[in-house]
Write an enzyme that holds these catalytic residues in place. Structure first.
Site, PDB file in Angstrom:
ATOM      1  N   ARG A 266      25.538  86.909   0.281  1.00  0.00           N
ATOM      2  CA  ARG A 266      24.591  86.801   1.299  1.00  0.00           C
ATOM      3  C   ARG A 266      24.206  85.302   1.908  1.00  0.00           C
ATOM      4  NH1 ARG A 266      24.974  91.411   0.587  1.00  0.00           N
ATOM      5  NH2 ARG A 266      24.346  90.684  -1.528  1.00  0.00           N
ATOM      6  N   THR A 267      23.671  85.441   0.392  1.00  0.00           N
ATOM      7  CA  THR A 267      23.168  83.935   0.615  1.00  0.00           C
ATOM      8  C   THR A 267      23.984  82.151   0.868  1.00  0.00           C
ATOM      9  OG1 THR A 267      21.360  84.845  -1.775  1.00  0.00           O
ATOM     10  CG2 THR A 267      21.358  82.386  -1.083  1.00  0.00           C
TER      11      THR A 267
ATOM     12  N   LYS B 104      34.699  72.312 -18.853  1.00  0.00           N
ATOM     13  CA  LYS B 104      34.348  70.872 -19.990  1.00  0.00           C
ATOM     14  C   LYS B 104      33.244  70.802 -20.989  1.00  0.00           C
ATOM     15  CE  LYS B 104      37.745  69.780 -16.464  1.00  0.00           C
ATOM     16  NZ  LYS B 104      38.286  68.017 -15.430  1.00  0.00           N
TER      17      LYS B 104
ATOM     18  N   ARG C 281      22.559  77.400  -6.328  1.00  0.00           N
ATOM     19  CA  ARG C 281      22.098  79.128  -7.441  1.00  0.00           C
ATOM     20  C   ARG C 281      22.287  78.652  -8.498  1.00  0.00           C
ATOM     21  NH1 ARG C 281      22.557  85.127  -5.427  1.00  0.00           N
ATOM     22  NH2 ARG C 281      21.262  84.518  -4.229  1.00  0.00           N
TER      23      ARG C 281
ATOM     24  N   HIS D 133      13.638  82.537  -4.775  1.00  0.00           N
ATOM     25  CA  HIS D 133      14.331  82.329  -3.870  1.00  0.00           C
ATOM     26  C   HIS D 133      13.717  82.872  -2.932  1.00  0.00           C
ATOM     27  CE1 HIS D 133      17.865  83.482  -2.291  1.00  0.00           C
ATOM     28  NE2 HIS D 133      18.023  85.015  -3.090  1.00  0.00           N
TER      29      HIS D 133
HETATM   30  N1   CP Z   1      20.104  88.485  -1.459  1.00  0.00           N
HETATM   31  C1   CP Z   1      20.769  87.938  -2.179  1.00  0.00           C
HETATM   32  O1   CP Z   1      20.530  87.364  -2.643  1.00  0.00           O
HETATM   33  O2   CP Z   1      22.424  88.475  -1.697  1.00  0.00           O
HETATM   34  P1   CP Z   1      23.209  87.602  -3.008  1.00  0.00           P
HETATM   35  O3   CP Z   1      22.780  87.698  -4.783  1.00  0.00           O
HETATM   36  O4   CP Z   1      24.018  88.550  -2.615  1.00  0.00           O
HETATM   37  O5   CP Z   1      23.219  86.126  -2.253  1.00  0.00           O
END
Ligand code: CP
Length: 356
Positions: free
Chosen positions: A49-50, A78, A99, A127
């Site tokens: 999703r993100t 590396k 992320r 998040h």
């Molecule tokens: N909700 C969420 O962060 O989903 P993903 O890990 O799929 O990005």
């Protein structure tokens, strides 16, 4: 241009303004908002999703996207550091969406980058884009964010979405929280302290059935196997909760909504998907307009009117070089020896965990 690292940095009014901007982008698309800007998506951890909603959001407002969805195909394999990776990619892009598996990695990246960083999830820490889309969904469905009772269920220790959403909701009035989890994965003390300091009522429980009728938002989460240090503990708690039609229907408010950041494993039976309570797929879809607004803000194309900057932390340099949190970025990258002082206690500048 500004980085977006933590929901802590926004006031209630700023949050509401971002939700309004997102709504406006949904209803009145701006296809050239970030024309010719390059968005880098650096995903050192898996995501559906993100990453894809940030990518979709970038395309919808006229940006171009580059990046990677796994560190395996990069020079990290590396031995390249995160520091060097950021210093290189800032030369290829106008904004970096990142992320990372380490707590505090986004704050570390922000401090060394010349382009804005958007935190797309750092370890079990925060998040913020998920939180904004959670709040957007709550406001859309319940028409209000004040005066809510929210029950968080599942992995509350490692669930960064729970940490960020609790912090955000605590800025709104009339909140009550239930934290429902096995003891070993209950909500961290740092979050409880914030609620205590604001006199916000909350209870720690091991089951939700007795309180279900009070709940406005039932926030389900996955038990996050990948973050457990002890695999036996994961095996013991992995099936702690599974809601289904026969548990929910008739036992909750008509208006109760079920949210889940997704992915789900077995905590929500698919028989709930066609009920009015289940809004998790709509919630995921709302990520696009929220992330359009976030990218616009980071690139200075959307202004939110800051009433006051929230920064009541005193940051000092300290000899403490390693945070006790084993997953903190300070244990993996060369960082400054900074700590935050709050109420005479020291907290890690990067991951927020208590130091002494
Ligand atoms: N909700 C969420 O962060 O989903 P993903 O890990 O799929 O990005």
């Amino acid at each position: 241009m500004s980085s977006i690292i933590s929901i802590k940095n926004f006031t209630k009014n700023e949050i509401l303004e971002i939700l309004n901007k997102a709504n406006s982008l949904k209803n009145f698309p701006q296809q050239n908002l970030i024309e010719n800007k390059i968005v880098a998506t650096l995903f050192f951890e898996p995501s559906t999703r993100t990453r894809l909603s940030f990518t979709s959001a970038s395309f919808k407002i006229g940006g171009k996207v580059l990046g990677f969805d796994s560190p395996d195909a990069t020079s990290l394999k590396k031995g390249e550091s995160l520091r060097d990776t950021i210093k290189v990619i800032e030369g290829y892009s106008d904004v970096i969406i990142m992320r990372h598996l380490r707590d505090g990695a986004a704050k570390f990246a922000k401090d060394i980058s010349t382009v804005p960083i958007i935190n797309a999830g750092d370890g079990s820490n925060e998040h913020p884009s998920q939180t904004l889309l959670d709040l957007y969904t709550i406001k859309d469905k319940l028409k209000n964010i004040d005066n809510l009772t929210t029950a968080f269920v599942g992995d509350l220790k490692y669930g960064r979405t729970v940490h960020s959403l609790t912090e955000a909701l605590s800025k709104f009035s009339g909140q009550k929280f239930y934290f429902i989890a096995p003891d070993e994965i209950q909500i961290p003390s740092e979050i409880r302290k914030i609620l205590d300091s604001k006199n916000i009522p909350y209870e720690l429980l091991s089951d939700y059935k007795a309180i279900l009728k009070e709940v406005d938002v039932l926030y389900m989460t996955r038990i996050q196997r990948e973050r457990f240090e002890n695999p036996d503990l994961y095996e013991r708690v992995k099936n702690s909760f599974e809601i289904s039609k026969n548990i929910i229907l008739g036992n909750c408010k008509e208006s109760m909504i079920i949210l889940h950041p997704l992915p789900r494993v077995n905590e929500i039976n698919i028989d709930l998907d066609d009920t009015k309570h289940a809004v998790y797929f709509e919630q995921a879809k709302n990520g696009v307009q929220i992330r359009e607004a976030m990218i616009g803000i980071a690139l200075g194309k959307i202004n939110i009117h800051s009433s006051k900057k929230i920064n009541d932390d005193t940051v000092i340099n300290n000899d403490v070089s390693l945070c006790p949190n084993k997953n903190c970025i300070t244990n993996f990258e060369k960082t400054d020896n900074k700590v935050v002082i709050k109420n005479n206690e020291q907290f890690c500048y990067y991951c927020g965990k208590k130091i002494n």
